[in-house]
Design a protein around this motif. Structure first.
Motif, PDB file in Angstrom:
ATOM      1  N   GLU A 371      15.028  34.674  34.217  1.00 20.05           N
ATOM      2  CA  GLU A 371      14.854  34.664  32.729  1.00 20.05           C
ATOM      3  C   GLU A 371      15.369  35.122  31.176  1.00 20.05           C
ATOM      4  OE1 GLU A 371      11.216  32.797  30.511  1.00 20.05           O
ATOM      5  OE2 GLU A 371      12.184  32.601  32.259  1.00 20.05           O
ATOM      6  N   ARG A 372      15.419  36.531  31.656  1.00 23.00           N
ATOM      7  CA  ARG A 372      16.556  36.994  31.233  1.00 23.00           C
ATOM      8  C   ARG A 372      17.557  36.337  30.273  1.00 23.00           C
ATOM      9  NH1 ARG A 372      15.258  42.087  33.319  1.00 23.00           N
ATOM     10  NH2 ARG A 372      17.269  41.815  33.915  1.00 23.00           N
ATOM     11  N   TYR A 373      18.783  35.960  31.411  1.00 24.84           N
ATOM     12  CA  TYR A 373      19.573  35.224  31.279  1.00 24.84           C
ATOM     13  C   TYR A 373      19.102  34.075  29.747  1.00 24.84           C
ATOM     14  CZ  TYR A 373      24.079  32.585  31.681  1.00 24.84           C
ATOM     15  OH  TYR A 373      25.216  31.289  31.702  1.00 24.84           O
ATOM     16  N   ARG A 374      17.949  33.444  30.146  1.00 20.42           N
ATOM     17  CA  ARG A 374      17.584  31.809  29.864  1.00 20.42           C
ATOM     18  C   ARG A 374      17.451  32.107  28.408  1.00 20.42           C
ATOM     19  NH1 ARG A 374      13.399  29.400  27.704  1.00 20.42           N
ATOM     20  NH2 ARG A 374      12.565  31.423  28.746  1.00 20.42           N
ATOM     21  N   LYS A 375      16.941  33.185  27.755  1.00 16.48           N
ATOM     22  CA  LYS A 375      16.940  34.001  26.674  1.00 16.48           C
ATOM     23  C   LYS A 375      17.853  34.077  26.063  1.00 16.48           C
ATOM     24  CE  LYS A 375      11.999  34.232  27.917  1.00 16.48           C
ATOM     25  NZ  LYS A 375      10.453  36.264  28.260  1.00 16.48           N
ATOM     26  N   ILE A 376      18.706  34.436  26.634  1.00 19.01           N
ATOM     27  CA  ILE A 376      19.640  35.434  26.419  1.00 19.01           C
ATOM     28  C   ILE A 376      20.480  33.714  25.701  1.00 19.01           C
ATOM     29  CG2 ILE A 376      21.937  36.423  25.917  1.00 19.01           C
ATOM     30  CD1 ILE A 376      20.500  38.286  27.638  1.00 19.01           C
ATOM     31  N   SER A 377      21.066  33.207  26.772  1.00 23.12           N
ATOM     32  CA  SER A 377      21.411  31.836  26.475  1.00 23.12           C
ATOM     33  C   SER A 377      20.816  30.899  25.275  1.00 23.12           C
ATOM     34  CB  SER A 377      21.691  31.008  27.826  1.00 23.12           C
ATOM     35  OG  SER A 377      22.536  29.809  27.526  1.00 23.12           O
ATOM     36  N   TYR A 383      28.977  29.811  22.585  1.00 23.93           N
ATOM     37  CA  TYR A 383      28.733  28.173  23.055  1.00 23.93           C
ATOM     38  C   TYR A 383      28.668  29.088  25.039  1.00 23.93           C
ATOM     39  CZ  TYR A 383      30.547  25.900  18.864  1.00 23.93           C
ATOM     40  OH  TYR A 383      30.832  25.744  17.729  1.00 23.93           O
ATOM     41  N   ILE A 384      27.840  28.257  25.650  1.00 25.04           N
ATOM     42  CA  ILE A 384      27.308  28.797  26.792  1.00 25.04           C
ATOM     43  C   ILE A 384      27.180  27.517  27.775  1.00 25.04           C
ATOM     44  CG2 ILE A 384      26.218  30.337  28.608  1.00 25.04           C
ATOM     45  CD1 ILE A 384      25.392  31.977  26.292  1.00 25.04           C
ATOM     46  N   SER A 385      28.254  27.614  28.288  1.00 29.58           N
ATOM     47  CA  SER A 385      27.780  26.318  29.779  1.00 29.58           C
ATOM     48  C   SER A 385      28.335  26.013  30.761  1.00 29.58           C
ATOM     49  CB  SER A 385      28.649  25.121  29.040  1.00 29.58           C
ATOM     50  OG  SER A 385      30.368  24.978  29.032  1.00 29.58           O
ATOM     51  N   THR A 386      28.264  25.663  31.967  1.00 27.35           N
ATOM     52  CA  THR A 386      28.541  25.276  32.975  1.00 27.35           C
ATOM     53  C   THR A 386      28.819  23.362  33.500  1.00 27.35           C
ATOM     54  OG1 THR A 386      26.081  25.180  33.603  1.00 27.35           O
ATOM     55  CG2 THR A 386      26.365  27.147  33.373  1.00 27.35           C
ATOM     56  N   ASP A 390      34.771  18.974  38.573  1.00 25.28           N
ATOM     57  CA  ASP A 390      35.443  18.060  38.241  1.00 25.28           C
ATOM     58  C   ASP A 390      35.126  17.696  36.380  1.00 25.28           C
ATOM     59  OD1 ASP A 390      32.509  16.670  37.694  1.00 25.28           O
ATOM     60  OD2 ASP A 390      33.071  15.068  38.498  1.00 25.28           O
ATOM     61  N   GLY A 391      34.612  19.115  35.899  1.00 33.49           N
ATOM     62  CA  GLY A 391      34.277  18.417  34.701  1.00 33.49           C
ATOM     63  C   GLY A 391      32.367  18.705  34.405  1.00 33.49           C
ATOM     64  N   THR A 392      32.356  17.481  34.756  1.00 37.69           N
ATOM     65  CA  THR A 392      30.719  17.522  34.053  1.00 37.69           C
ATOM     66  C   THR A 392      29.689  18.530  33.710  1.00 37.69           C
ATOM     67  OG1 THR A 392      30.848  15.747  35.823  1.00 37.69           O
ATOM     68  CG2 THR A 392      29.055  16.164  35.353  1.00 37.69           C
ATOM     69  N   ILE A 393      29.063  18.411  33.001  1.00 37.39           N
ATOM     70  CA  ILE A 393      28.242  19.455  32.486  1.00 37.39           C
ATOM     71  C   ILE A 393      27.274  19.182  33.024  1.00 37.39           C
ATOM     72  CG2 ILE A 393      27.397  20.370  29.934  1.00 37.39           C
ATOM     73  CD1 ILE A 393      29.967  18.695  29.161  1.00 37.39           C
ATOM     74  N   THR A 394      26.623  20.986  33.661  1.00 37.50           N
ATOM     75  CA  THR A 394      25.807  21.137  33.965  1.00 37.50           C
ATOM     76  C   THR A 394      24.537  21.657  33.479  1.00 37.50           C
ATOM     77  OG1 THR A 394      26.047  22.698  35.047  1.00 37.50           O
ATOM     78  CG2 THR A 394      26.122  20.760  36.418  1.00 37.50           C
ATOM     79  N   TYR A 395      25.410  21.981  32.552  1.00 32.36           N
ATOM     80  CA  TYR A 395      23.767  23.707  31.138  1.00 32.36           C
ATOM     81  C   TYR A 395      25.089  23.078  29.690  1.00 32.36           C
ATOM     82  CZ  TYR A 395      21.896  26.758  28.591  1.00 32.36           C
ATOM     83  OH  TYR A 395      21.213  28.029  28.229  1.00 32.36           O
ATOM     84  N   ALA A 396      24.058  23.598  28.338  1.00 38.90           N
ATOM     85  CA  ALA A 396      24.851  23.856  27.447  1.00 38.90           C
ATOM     86  C   ALA A 396      23.893  23.836  26.777  1.00 38.90           C
ATOM     87  CB  ALA A 396      25.267  21.592  26.601  1.00 38.90           C
ATOM     88  N   ASN A 397      24.185  25.169  26.219  1.00 33.85           N
ATOM     89  CA  ASN A 397      22.650  26.737  24.775  1.00 33.85           C
ATOM     90  C   ASN A 397      22.542  25.035  24.122  1.00 33.85           C
ATOM     91  OD1 ASN A 397      25.558  26.762  23.737  1.00 33.85           O
ATOM     92  ND2 ASN A 397      24.650  29.372  23.798  1.00 33.85           N
ATOM     93  N   PRO A 398      21.472  25.369  23.551  1.00 36.25           N
ATOM     94  CA  PRO A 398      21.466  25.150  21.831  1.00 36.25           C
ATOM     95  C   PRO A 398      22.237  24.793  21.089  1.00 36.25           C
ATOM     96  CG  PRO A 398      19.694  26.181  22.601  1.00 36.25           C
ATOM     97  CD  PRO A 398      20.949  26.462  23.692  1.00 36.25           C
ATOM     98  N   ALA A 399      23.890  25.792  20.887  1.00 34.94           N
ATOM     99  CA  ALA A 399      24.421  27.200  19.773  1.00 34.94           C
ATOM    100  C   ALA A 399      25.567  25.346  20.332  1.00 34.94           C
ATOM    101  CB  ALA A 399      25.154  27.687  20.257  1.00 34.94           C
ATOM    102  N   LEU A 400      25.750  25.254  21.855  1.00 34.53           N
ATOM    103  CA  LEU A 400      26.840  23.835  22.247  1.00 34.53           C
ATOM    104  C   LEU A 400      26.817  22.947  21.399  1.00 34.53           C
ATOM    105  CD1 LEU A 400      29.931  23.787  23.118  1.00 34.53           C
ATOM    106  CD2 LEU A 400      28.465  23.482  25.077  1.00 34.53           C
ATOM    107  N   ALA A 401      25.055  22.467  21.803  1.00 31.64           N
ATOM    108  CA  ALA A 401      24.884  21.476  21.535  1.00 31.64           C
ATOM    109  C   ALA A 401      24.938  20.684  19.818  1.00 31.64           C
ATOM    110  CB  ALA A 401      23.298  20.792  21.574  1.00 31.64           C
ATOM    111  N   ALA A 402      24.665  22.017  19.441  1.00 33.02           N
ATOM    112  CA  ALA A 402      24.573  22.308  17.871  1.00 33.02           C
ATOM    113  C   ALA A 402      26.001  21.885  17.392  1.00 33.02           C
ATOM    114  CB  ALA A 402      24.294  23.239  16.939  1.00 33.02           C
ATOM    115  N   GLY A 403      27.000  22.752  17.710  1.00 31.31           N
ATOM    116  CA  GLY A 403      28.067  22.029  17.455  1.00 31.31           C
ATOM    117  C   GLY A 403      28.562  21.233  17.522  1.00 31.31           C
ATOM    118  N   THR A 404      28.497  20.140  18.511  1.00 32.17           N
ATOM    119  CA  THR A 404      28.971  19.124  19.069  1.00 32.17           C
ATOM    120  C   THR A 404      28.126  17.867  17.835  1.00 32.17           C
ATOM    121  OG1 THR A 404      27.798  18.883  21.338  1.00 32.17           O
ATOM    122  CG2 THR A 404      30.182  20.186  21.066  1.00 32.17           C
ATOM    123  N   GLY A 405      27.101  18.473  17.638  1.00 27.17           N
ATOM    124  CA  GLY A 405      26.391  17.279  16.775  1.00 27.17           C
ATOM    125  C   GLY A 405      25.444  16.263  18.114  1.00 27.17           C
TER     126      GLY A 405
END
Length: 873
Positions: A371-377, A383-386, A390-405
């Motif tokens: 839960e702490r990690y989720r709040k920090i991310s 930018y934080i992602s998993t 094969d490169g398929t994105i399973t998680y992207a934090n709000p900062a990364l999403a905003a950076g890519t529009g």
């Protein structure tokens, strides 16, 4: 771009959940394990110890029987000899001395019956026959023969034959054995029973003071031919004499037990009791078997045997070697091992109980941590992602999403490689595929298509996540936007002055260092005088511009001297982290301009590439020399030069094929490779191309390879060359990978203030021009210089002059050099402040003195540089 592990969602028991039945069992588990393991250890140890006791007793009994039987077997062999001798008398009316000797010699007593002192015959002589008997023996050639001891007796049994008739046996010649009680007892038993009989322990007549042994005698009666011997009385009347054998017991036992008995000790008595007077042999004492003083035998036994008219007692006891042979000590060892295992199992059980409690607490902590990690991310500006492998994105934090529009939901399921410019996709894919459990992280710089169509740059630190079978699960990554930084770097790169064509020359190692040293002394005079002249002139003087141009030219000449030092292998000047890819890209257009129109240049750079610890200028010199060498190998024909960078792991085997490999350590190395498709070289030429004394010119060999050798040696690297005639050449230069990031160092900035000093400074230099200009610079700073042209003169001045604040000492001087002078000064004054002056680099000089210098100043130096050093000291 994001590269990370997929987070599995786990359900754990809420805090405060009731303890399960298994949890209650775990509480008592350690005590149960301890009880059961101790019981099992005790049971199996008792079984094993009992089996060892039974086996040891059986082996001990067999060995005692073997020793007893062997002893009597050898005595029986001696009895048979006596029976044969008695048979000789039974077959002849009279046995002559010569016949007795031949019979004895035929037996070969020494080799076949070791321990027997000899074979003899004693004749019964009555008092009325005594004189005739003595005359008869004397007539046989023994003029001094006599029966002894003297005295009147009912009859005598004088020894007349005893072979071998050597010096020892001669001592018994004529001895009446019936006169001695112990011998008489055995002789009477043999006479009355008509069988062999053995005496108790005696000292043989043949013994001397040295090497005295206990012995026994075996007797066999000889009766007159045809006489009746059915009864004891008849046997006494028919007695003619005795054949006998004296036996030295230690010789007898050592011969029949050649290796002794180191596992079982035994004593032999000629009575039923252990009477010390009847002890015939003690194996432990006789064979000097080492037994600890406090040793107590585990096994003992006694055997009583009636043989040869006597009762024999054999007393046996086990020795330490027997217990070791039977591995008696293993029983206690197994018991100790079992107790140790029981203790370990108990400790493990306690640890299991503790781990069970910890697991419950850890489950709750994992939920809280997630839960702490989720709040920090969610709140992080980074930018934080998993992603999946094969490169398929399973998680992207709000900062990364905003950076890519895009929104977070829109990014999930997309492949992050699709966001990259096509030319960067393969590089990133290779970098990620190179990760392993041993090296799970990598850092990449990626160019992306921005939401408005522009190109943006991201830097990502990627960590690969592996399962227990070393299988890749995915990637976890943290990144940032570095677009502005990249633009600033590109702008600085465009403004930097491009390096001119490197001068193609061959260095002669030691000569280059000497020339550079002398050249620096000349430049010292030029730069110092210009510096002093500029200080003395007003800024509007028309001479100032000319002096500035002289100063610039002298400064460039000083840089050339540093390059000459680099060629000699002494040139690590401003060492710092260097990116080989950056060096290649910066020189790309200069290299292309230096090649003919028929020669192409191709780059194959490994991105990302670890840094190396190096001097950028020297690395540029290596690249220029190798490319020029490749260009000469191609000549006027059409060809291609390829520059490659990468990383490779070198072990001790692979380093054997590397030039300078003996100074290299195992590990990862960054390489710079220059290959061409020119004429190539023979193997013999490849072995000589880096030799500064190899001056033969040949097609395909460029200039500056001796300099390359020196620079690489100074960087603790190596060189590997592949070349075949007609197929071109490949030069691969290896540099140790840097492990400590940092910024490249530059030359120290001299102090520009108006600081002044005072006091006496001793200036030591063998060059007059250096002493002159340095003296003027010191005077300008307010010091009173004392000049010395040698180390010896400097020592005398320092010894005779009080109040010297510091010593500026030249490193290279004839007779006594700077290093020897420094040691001598420290003996005069341990607190002396010495500033070492040299044209060589500070790194190469300072490390010789283990931190003992107060400062260092590199020739040529200016007034500002001298001021900064003096102010610091």
């Amino acid at each position: 771009m994001p590269n990370a592990n997929v987070y599995a969602q786990e359900k754990t028991s809420p805090a405060g959940a009731p303890v399960s039945p298994w949890g209650r069992i775990v509480i008592f588990l350690p005590y149960l394990v301890m009880t059961l393991s101790l019981l099992m250890t005790w049971f199996f140890w008792r079984q094993y110890d009992h089996s060892l006791n039974v086996r040891s007793q059986t082996v001990f009994s067999d060995r005692t029987q073997e020793i007893t039987e062997r002893f009597f077997t050898k005595l029986v062999d001696d009895e048979q000899i006596l029976r044969g001798a008695a048979g000789l008398y039974n077959a002849s009316d009279d046995v002559t001395r010569d016949e007795w000797r031949r019979y004895t010699q035929s037996l070969s007593l020494v080799s076949n019956y070791p321990g027997l002192q000899g074979l003899g015959f004693t004749e019964v002589v009555y008092p009325n026959e005594r004189e005739r008997h003595i005359r008869r023996i004397r007539n046989e050639g023994f003029a001094s023969y006599n029966m002894w001891p003297g005295g009147e007796r009912p009859f005598y049994t004088a020894i007349i034959y005893l072979e071998p008739f050597d010096w020892r046996n001669r001592r018994a010649f004529g001895f009446d054995m019936f006169s001695e009680p112990v011998r008489r007892e055995a002789m009477e038993q043999a006479r009355d029973r008509g069988e062999a009989a053995v005496t108790s322990p005696v000292v043989l007549v043949q013994e001397i003071e040295k090497d005295t042994q206990k012995g026994i005698l075996m007797y066999m009666p000889v009766y007159r031919q045809g006489a009746a011997i059915a009864t004891v009385a008849q046997r006494r009347d028919a007695l003619k004499g005795f054949v006998y054998s004296p036996i030295r017991m230690l010789d007898f036992m050592s011969a029949n037990f050649p290796k002794g008995s180191s596992d079982i000790g035994f004593r032999i008595f000629t009575e039923k009791s252990e009477n010390p007077g009847a002890m015939l042999f003690d194996s432990t004492a006789a064979w000097k078997t080492k037994v600890p003083s406090d040793y107590r035998s585990d096994l003992t036994t006694s055997l009583t045997v009636h043989r040869f008219g006597r009762d024999w007692l054999f007393s046996f006891h086990s020795l330490p070697a027997f217990a070791m042979e039977q591995r008696r000590g293993q029983s206690r060892g197994y018991l100790a091992g079992g107790l140790t295992v029981s203790l370990l199992l108990t400790v493990i059980a306690f640890m299991l109980r503790s781990a069970h409690a910890s697991a419950i607490a850890a489950a709750q902590a994992i939920n809280e941590s997630r839960e702490r990690y989720r709040k920090i991310s969610e709140d992080s500006p980074a930018y934080i992602s998993t992603t999946l492998p094969d490169g398929t994105i399973t998680y992207a934090n709000p900062a990364l999403a905003a950076g890519t529009g895009m929104t977070q939901a829109e990014m999930i399921g997309k492949n992050f490689l699709d966001f990259l410019l096509p030319e960067y996709r393969e590089q990133v894919r290779r970098a990620l595929s190179a990760t392993s459990p041993e090296n799970p992280t990598c850092t990449t710089e990626q160019a992306l298509n921005g939401p408005d169509g522009s190109v943006s740059w991201h830097q990502w630190t990627n960590r690969a996540i592996f399962d227990e079978q070393r299988g890749l699960i995915g990637f976890q990554a943290v990144g940032q936007d570095i677009t502005e930084r990249k633009r600033a770097e590109e702008e600085r790169a465009r403004l930097e002055q491009q390096m001119v064509h490197a001068q193609k020359m061959e260095s002669l190692g030691v000569l280059a260092g000497g020339v550079a040293h002398d050249f620096n002394n000349i430049l010292m005079a030029i730069i110092g005088n210009v510096d002093l002249s500029l200080m003395a002139l007003p800024d509007d003087s028309p001479v100032v511009a000319n002096l500035n141009r002289i100063q610039q030219a002298a400064t460039r000449a000083a840089d050339l001297a540093k390059q000459m030092l680099a060629y000699s292998g002494k040139g690590r000047f401003f060492v710092g982290p260097v990116d080989l890819n950056r060096v290649v890209k910066d020189l790309e257009h200069i290299l292309e301009g230096s090649l003919s129109d028929r020669t192409g240049l191709e780059l194959e750079l490994h991105i990302p590439l670890p840094d190396i610890e190096a001097d950028v200028t020297q690395i540029q010199q290596i690249l220029m020399n190798l490319v020029m060498n490749a260009s000469e190998a191609i000549g006027d024909g059409r060809g291609e030069i390829v520059i490659t960078t990468g990383v490779m792991e070198m072990d001790r085997t692979s380093l054997k094929d590397v030039l300078l490999g003996e100074q290299m350590e195992e590990g990862n190395y960054v390489f710079l490779e220059v290959s061409d498709n020119g004429c190539g070289m023979e193997r013999e030429m490849v072995a000589k191309i880096f030799d500064p004394f190899f001056t033969t010119k040949f097609t395909g060999r460029g200039l500056g390879l001796a300099a390359v050798h020196g620079i690489v040696r100074g960087h603790k690297g190596g060189i590997k060359v592949y070349s075949e005639p007609g197929k071109g050449s490949v030069f691969r230069v290896l540099f140790p990978q840097s492990h400590a990031p940092g910024e490249e160092k530059g030359a120290p900035s001299p102090a520009a203030d108006g600081w002044q000093g005072e006091g006496k400074v001793l200036l030591v230099d063998d060059e007059e021009v250096v002493r002159s200009i340095a003296s003027a610079l010191l005077t300008e700073l307010g010091y009173t210089p004392l000049l010395a042209e040698s180390g010896e003169e400097a020592l005398a001045l320092y010894r005779d002059t009080k109040g010297i604040q510091a010593v500026i000492l030249d490193l290279t001087m004839p007779h006594m050099d700077g290093e020897a002078c420094f040691r001598a000064l420290r003996l005069l004054d341990p607190e002396v402040k010495v500033i070492m002056s040299s044209g060589f680099s500070e790194h190469d000089v300072v490390e010789k003195f283990n931190g003992g210098l107060a400062g260092f100043i590199q020739k040529p130096y200016t007034l500002g540089t001298l001021r900064a050093v003096m102010k610091k000291v």
